[in-house]
Write a protein that holds these residues in place. Structure first.
Motif, PDB file in Angstrom:
ATOM      1  N   GLY A1079       0.819  -1.208   0.000  1.00  0.00           N
ATOM      2  CA  GLY A1079       0.000   0.000   0.000  1.00  0.00           C
ATOM      3  C   GLY A1079       0.849   1.253   0.000  1.00  0.00           C
ATOM      4  N   GLU A1080       1.898   1.247   0.818  1.00  0.00           N
ATOM      5  CA  GLU A1080       2.788   2.395   0.840  1.00  0.00           C
ATOM      6  C   GLU A1080       3.476   2.584  -0.507  1.00  0.00           C
ATOM      7  N   LEU A1081       3.860   1.463  -1.143  1.00  0.00           N
ATOM      8  CA  LEU A1081       4.497   1.564  -2.462  1.00  0.00           C
ATOM      9  C   LEU A1081       3.541   2.153  -3.494  1.00  0.00           C
ATOM     10  N   GLU A1082       2.280   1.738  -3.428  1.00  0.00           N
ATOM     11  CA  GLU A1082       1.292   2.286  -4.357  1.00  0.00           C
ATOM     12  C   GLU A1082       1.115   3.789  -4.129  1.00  0.00           C
ATOM     13  N   ASP A1083       1.071   4.206  -2.865  1.00  0.00           N
ATOM     14  CA  ASP A1083       0.948   5.638  -2.584  1.00  0.00           C
ATOM     15  C   ASP A1083       2.150   6.401  -3.107  1.00  0.00           C
ATOM     16  N   ARG A1084       3.338   5.828  -2.872  1.00  0.00           N
ATOM     17  CA  ARG A1084       4.539   6.512  -3.371  1.00  0.00           C
ATOM     18  C   ARG A1084       4.539   6.587  -4.894  1.00  0.00           C
ATOM     19  N   THR A1085       4.070   5.529  -5.565  1.00  0.00           N
ATOM     20  CA  THR A1085       4.009   5.538  -7.037  1.00  0.00           C
ATOM     21  C   THR A1085       3.059   6.612  -7.535  1.00  0.00           C
ATOM     22  N   HIS A1087       2.217   9.289  -5.920  1.00  0.00           N
ATOM     23  CA  HIS A1087       2.834  10.583  -5.654  1.00  0.00           C
ATOM     24  C   HIS A1087       3.899  10.915  -6.687  1.00  0.00           C
ATOM     25  N   MET A1088       4.684   9.911  -7.076  1.00  0.00           N
ATOM     26  CA  MET A1088       5.706  10.145  -8.099  1.00  0.00           C
ATOM     27  C   MET A1088       5.065  10.496  -9.442  1.00  0.00           C
ATOM     28  N   MET A1089       3.949   9.865  -9.802  1.00  0.00           N
ATOM     29  CA  MET A1089       3.265  10.188 -11.059  1.00  0.00           C
ATOM     30  C   MET A1089       2.756  11.634 -11.033  1.00  0.00           C
ATOM     31  N   THR A1090       2.183  12.030  -9.903  1.00  0.00           N
ATOM     32  CA  THR A1090       1.713  13.408  -9.781  1.00  0.00           C
ATOM     33  C   THR A1090       2.869  14.389  -9.895  1.00  0.00           C
ATOM     34  N   SER A1091       3.980  14.045  -9.235  1.00  0.00           N
ATOM     35  CA  SER A1091       5.155  14.907  -9.313  1.00  0.00           C
ATOM     36  C   SER A1091       5.684  14.984 -10.740  1.00  0.00           C
ATOM     37  N   ALA A1092       5.648  13.862 -11.439  1.00  0.00           N
ATOM     38  CA  ALA A1092       6.133  13.858 -12.820  1.00  0.00           C
ATOM     39  C   ALA A1092       5.250  14.728 -13.719  1.00  0.00           C
ATOM     40  N   GLU A1093       3.946  14.629 -13.535  1.00  0.00           N
ATOM     41  CA  GLU A1093       3.052  15.467 -14.328  1.00  0.00           C
ATOM     42  C   GLU A1093       3.291  16.943 -14.042  1.00  0.00           C
ATOM     43  N   THR A1094       3.459  17.292 -12.786  1.00  0.00           N
ATOM     44  CA  THR A1094       3.718  18.689 -12.429  1.00  0.00           C
ATOM     45  C   THR A1094       5.027  19.168 -13.034  1.00  0.00           C
ATOM     46  N   PHE A1095       6.049  18.308 -12.938  1.00  0.00           N
ATOM     47  CA  PHE A1095       7.336  18.668 -13.530  1.00  0.00           C
ATOM     48  C   PHE A1095       7.221  18.869 -15.043  1.00  0.00           C
TER      49      PHE A1095
END
Length: 1118
Positions: A1079-1085, A1087-1095
């Motif tokens: 579950g934590e890995l899914e949340d981190r993934t 979050h990383m996707m959101t960060s990538a889109e923002t970037f």
């Protein structure tokens, strides 16, 4: 509950064992006998099914420890002993004791880390596998070596193959799961060079390389170290050193290791160059004037640990001091960089272990504490602080601070006594401990359903406990502070005492009034009162001359018209002057110790108020005190020895009674005594005493004895021809240090001339002093070593003002009962069969501030036998137990209702009337090891278990019973063993004991990093099953070792069930944690996707902006 029906007085005169006139012992052992044909209609609820004997828990420090082990994941510690015992400790409350069937010493302990199992190697060359996944550990497998002796064992982390080194220098491999030997053997002649002509000696070290599990480092005692390649079955390198090796420790990278040697040196070796040591140091060896090094003691063990916070490693070792400094304490040395810290220990170091954050040997160890096992102590040093303080030990391991000479066990204590004693005792605790929590936190423990306050008194220490497994040191009291220290060259009476003159011999404690009495081996009694305030008061000293000469007999003319209890003037103690009535150089009228004369400033807690000392008489030391009882409601203290009885009024600080045992009988002496002519120049010792008060001056004491005409014929009883003293038992005793046997004869036999009748037990209480009494009065019951029970009535003023001013009068007593053997216990029951508690005073602080509105007055609680009964004329029951018999009397008629012969072949050591299963019973411990319980009042046998053969005087001296069906004794000089004979407690014992094993996920391996792993190399794994299994290595010789299966049946089924439950719990926890991590890995993934889109969005905006700037610049150029 019902009462006894109407009882006719006087029927016991012809009944068996009724009175002294016609003693009869007709009932056989194990058969209770009702001596009168009366009907008893009392309901007894106890049956045999209510009793079961089992051990509960053991407290104290393991006696003669030999080995130590620690599980870094479960965080529990194991201690082995020379007698074959193993103590496993976790968080406070988790304390388990297990013992091998043999008494062979435990040489080494190895935890199966985070597996709930323990391997023990014993001196009889046997390996045992213990299952710790149950509340009471049990042996699953044993392996007995027949041809070789075990010297060292090593179990790699997460491995099921155990390396075993032997005295011949060979290394064997044992499968932990099946506990059988592998055919893979490393022979000593293959490990050394062929050109070597000498044997390398026993194996003293085994460890696998942190860099490669396939490399095994073998250290031999002679100084040879070999690294063996398990895959290739050959030697990688050999190291030879002139000095013997005691231990080896790896650096976590696997490139270096350190050895400790017998000459006090440490050698550091590098695998790149094994021809010579990389570094040689003598930590405690200094260079002398002639240029030579000091000779040093061996360094028995060294630990080489690394830390992330510092580039310098920790080097911790024991021993290595120079020989020229004699008398130095054992030391533990901690070297960290250039700093060297030497910790001095009070006792020799047996073993130590460094506690690290990780269980993996190829990671940075990060040490945080050192566990040090001493011969008589257990400490933990905090390595995280620069001054290396020790942790405060939560276990009660210092009950043996002084040799334990006696014990007392109190259950159902007042609930307010323990917090008060703890708060006072906490102020006297040592300071300077580490502020961190105790690092040994393994296991789980819950308070059981049967929890009530208990107090155990051992010598000079008072620790309380709960009936489960916890024990906490509560309060300490040193009796030596009451006395003056002897000056150099001064001769005192205590010089003849071979033991410590302040040793505690007996204790008496009243929990309700908080009065505490201590009997010392130097024939002294100290009375303490409890106060919450500091005081500066003098100590009153009362000196008693209690000496009886069996050869001293008055002539018939001198005995005429002399009453049983003489006039007050004849027994009034007079001021005794040292040396009076004795020739020069003969000690007379002096005590063994000298009480402090000046006022003593004492802290809050127990404060000495009165000291009673027996005096030397004509060069003879005073007899040691054999019995003691105190009653706070009466304000009286009674004690006796082999010479007689003394009663002290501790409120008025006066001596009330001081008589020889013979004088206590009056005209009712049941024995025929042989008269002799008196010796000349012998002082009368019937009742001379003196008192010194250092605060106020008093020159005399008062003795008040009530006389009756019917007692005036006592001295006439001594007239006529000489008569021989005849006894129903033979009191010759053979007491050895390691054996305890006593010959007994039921026939009438003569006693030796030197034998005296000792007072063996005393009991204050409300009773009937005479048969015709209608109401109970204060009485003193006296039991003697000849089996006689005497009853002494008293008159005690009840009002506080009268009690402090008016004297206490003591009436003439008489013999009530004659029994087989020495009297051990006296107790009182009401007619419903319940215990009648003794009268007591409610505690009040003697040094508390005065309140004018509420003056402090004595509040007495009196449990009179007739106060709760409808018919007061029916009286109460008296239970009397001797070494052979038990009897129940009906008072005031003194009719013997029941008789039971407890044993014929042995004798009772301890007996007490205690509560069990909401009822009352008589519990007895015999010298042949049997523990018995009898119902009350019918004395029916309920339990008879052959528990513990009494082979040591220590057990006889310390065994005691208490309420709730419990008992304890000193199983070793440093350990207290508690047992229970209650079926209810045995059934609930499992929930009281703590869990040693808790499901914990094994820590993951640290990430070494790409560059460090690429250049430094990762640790190579080893398939041990392929190397050591039967398919490749074959079977070992059957004659080499013998496999012994462990426990089977119900115990084994419980163990297996416990293991399965543990596995399921661990699997459940692992699944939960794995799901949580997913579950934590899914949340981190996400979050990383959101960060990538923002970037990406910001990058596009930047690109558009720079494109716009470029277009503007192009337009400007155009």
């Amino acid at each position: 509950m019902k009462k006894f029906r109407k009882v006719l007085d006087g029927l016991t005169t012809s009944s068996p064992g009724g009175t002294l006139g016609s003693p009869s012992y007709s009932s056989a052992a194990g058969t209770p006998t009702a001596s009168t044909p009366r009907e008893i209609d009392v309901q007894e609820t106890l049956v045999s099914e209510n009793f079961q004997l089992c051990k509960t828990v053991r407290h104290g420090f393991p006696y003669q420890p030999t080995a130590l082990a620690f599980d870094p994941v479960q965080k529990i510690v194991a201690i082995g002993s020379r007698t074959g015992g193993v103590r496993i400790l976790g968080r406070p409350g988790v304390d388990c004791y297990c013992h091998h069937e043999t008494t062979a010493a435990v040489l080494q302990l190895q935890f199966l880390i985070n597996e709930g199992a323990l391997v023990t190697a014993c001196a009889d060359d046997t390996l045992h596998l213990w299952n710790l996944r149950q509340r009471r550990p049990a042996i699953l497998h044993s392996l007995k070596f027949n041809r070789e002796r075990i010297t060292f064992c090593h179990l790699p982390f997460q491995s099921k193959w155990l390396y075993v080194g032997t005295e011949r220098g060979n290394t064997h491999i044992v499968n932990i799961e099946s506990f059988v030997l592998s055919g893979y053997v490393i022979m000593w002649n293959k490990a050394i060079e062929l050109c070597t002509k000498t044997h390398p000696g026993p194996v003293v070290h085994l460890s696998d390389s942190p860099k490669d599990e396939g490399k095994l480092l073998i250290g031999f005692e002679s100084g040879t170290v070999v690294q063996w390649d398990l895959r290739m079955k050959k030697v990688d390198f050999r190291i030879y050193y002139d000095e013997a090796i005691h231990s080896v420790s790896w650096h976590h990278e696997g490139k270096q290791f350190m050895c400790s040697h017998s000459d006090g040196s440490l050698t550091l070796w590098n695998q790149r160059n094994t021809a010579r040591p990389f570094q040689i140091t003598f930590p405690h060896g200094k260079i002398q004037k002639d240029g030579r090094k000091e000779s040093c003691k061996p360094i028995l063990k060294v630990e080489y640990k690394t830390s992330r916070n510092s580039s310098e490693p920790f080097v911790i070792f024991s021993g290595g001091l120079s020989y020229d400094k004699a008398g130095r304490r054992p030391t533990l040395t901690i070297m960290h960089g250039k700093a060297i810290t030497v910790l001095e220990m009070d006792h020799p170091i047996v073993e130590f272990m460094v506690l690290c954050e990780t269980p993996y040997n190829n990671e940075v160890q990060e040490p945080y504490a050192v566990v040090v096992l001493l011969e008589k102590d257990f400490i933990v040093v905090d390595l995280t602080q620069s001054n290396f303080p020790i942790f405060e030990n939560p276990y009660p391991m210092d009950i043996h601070e002084s040799p334990v000479t006696c014990t007392a066990y109190f259950a159902d204590c007042p609930p307010d006594i323990i917090p008060i004693l703890y708060s006072i005792g906490a102020k006297h605790k040592k300071t300077g401990f580490s502020q961190k929590e105790w690092p040994i936190t393994g296991g789980t423990w819950n308070v059981g359903s049967q929890t009530y306050p208990e107090i155990i008194i051992t010598g000079m220490a008072l620790p309380p406990s709960c009936p489960a497994v916890t024990l906490q040191m509560l309060y300490k009291l040193k009796t030596s502070k009451v006395f003056e220290k002897p000056k150099p060259g001064e001769v005192r009476g205590g010089d003849l005492v071979e033991e410590d003159p302040y040793a505690v011999q007996m204790v008496s404690w009243c929990p309700q009034s908080r009065i505490f009495c201590v009997v010392g081996i130097s024939a002294h009694i100290i009375l303490y009162r409890f106060s919450k305030y500091e005081a500066n008061t003098p100590i009153v000293s009362l000196e008693v001359r209690l000496q009886c000469d069996t050869e001293e007999v008055l002539s018939p003319s001198e005995t005429e018209n002399q009453p049983c209890f003489p006039e007050p003037g004849s027994h009034s103690p007079v001021q005794a002057s040292p040396g009076s009535g004795a020739s020069e150089g003969v000690k007379d009228s002096i005590p063994c110790l000298k009480v402090k004369e000046r006022p003593v400033r004492v802290p809050p807690g127990y404060q000495a108020e009165l000291v009673v000392q027996l005096l030397w008489v004509d060069g003879e030391p005073p007899g040691q005190i054999t019995s003691l009882d105190i009653n706070s409601a009466y304000g009286l203290l009674a004690f006796g020895n082999s010479n007689g009885l003394a009663v002290v009024d501790y409120l008025q600080k006066t001596l009330l009674l001081c008589l020889s045992t013979l004088d206590l009988y009056g005209a009712a002496d049941p024995y025929q005594r042989l008269t002799r002519s008196p010796r000349k120049n012998r002082q009368s010792t019937s009742g001379r005493a003196a008192r010194r008060t250092h605060a106020h001056t008093h020159t005399h004491t008062h003795t008040h004895i009530h006389r009756h005409r019917q007692a005036q014929g006592h001295r006439h009883a001594l007239k006529g021809p000489g008569r021989k003293l005849s006894l129903p038992t033979d009191l010759k005793t053979d007491l050895g240090t390691n054996s305890f046997s006593r010959s007994r004869s039921s026939s009438v036999s003569s006693i030796d001339r030197e034998t005296k009748e000792a007072v063996t037990t005393l009991q204050f209480g409300e009773s009937y002093g005479r048969k015709g009494d209608a109401q109970p009065t204060p009485c003193l019951w006296v039991g003697t070593s000849l089996g006689v029970v005497l009853l002494i009535p008293m008159s005690v003023p009840t009002e506080e003002e009268e009690r402090l001013e008016e004297p206490v009068t003591i009436g003439p007593g008489g013999a009530v009962l004659l029994m087989k053997g020495s009297i051990l216990r006296l107790a009182f029951l009401d007619l419903a069969g319940a215990i009648i508690p003794g009268p007591h005073e409610v505690w009040r602080d003697p040094n508390g501030p005065e309140d004018p509105d509420r003056p402090r007055r004595r509040k007495l609680i009196n449990f009179s036998p007739w106060s709760s009964q409808d018919g007061c004329a029916e009286g109460h029951l008296a239970v009397v137990c001797s070494e052979r018999q038990a009897k129940v009397l009906l008072m005031p008629s003194q009719a013997c209702l029941f008789v039971h012969n407890i044993t014929e072949s042995s004798f009772v050591l301890r007996a007490d009337v205690v509560t069990a299963c909401n009822s009352v019973c008589l519990a007895c411990f015999c010298a042949n090891g049997h523990i018995m319980t009898l119902s009350l009042p019918s004395l029916r046998p309920l339990m008879d278990v052959n528990y513990l053969p009494m082979t040591d005087m220590r057990i006889a001296r310390t065994f005691c019973f208490t309420n709730g069906g419990q008992a304890l004794y000193l199983s070793s000089p440093t350990e207290v063993q508690r047992i229970t004979f209650s079926q209810d407690m045995c059934e609930n014992l499992q929930e009281m004991l703590g869990e040693l094993f808790t499901p914990i996920e094994t820590p993951e391996v640290q990430n070494r990093g790409f560059l460090k792993g690429f250049f430094g190399g990762n640790a190579q794994n080893l398939d041990r099953e392929e190397l050591f299994g039967e398919a490749s290595a074959g079977k070992a010789s059957r004659s080499l070792a013998q496999h012994i299966p462990g426990q089977v049946g119900m115990e084994g089924m419980k163990a297996a069930a416990g293991g399965v439950v543990g596995d399921l719990a661990r699997a459940r926890i692992a699944l939960d944690e794995r799901g949580q991590r997913l579950g934590e890995l899914e949340d981190r993934t996400a979050h990383m996707m959101t960060s990538a889109e923002t970037f990406s969005k910001h990058a596009h905006e930047v690109l558009v902006f720079f494109t716009f700037l470029a277009q503007i610049a192009a337009i400007k150029r155009c």
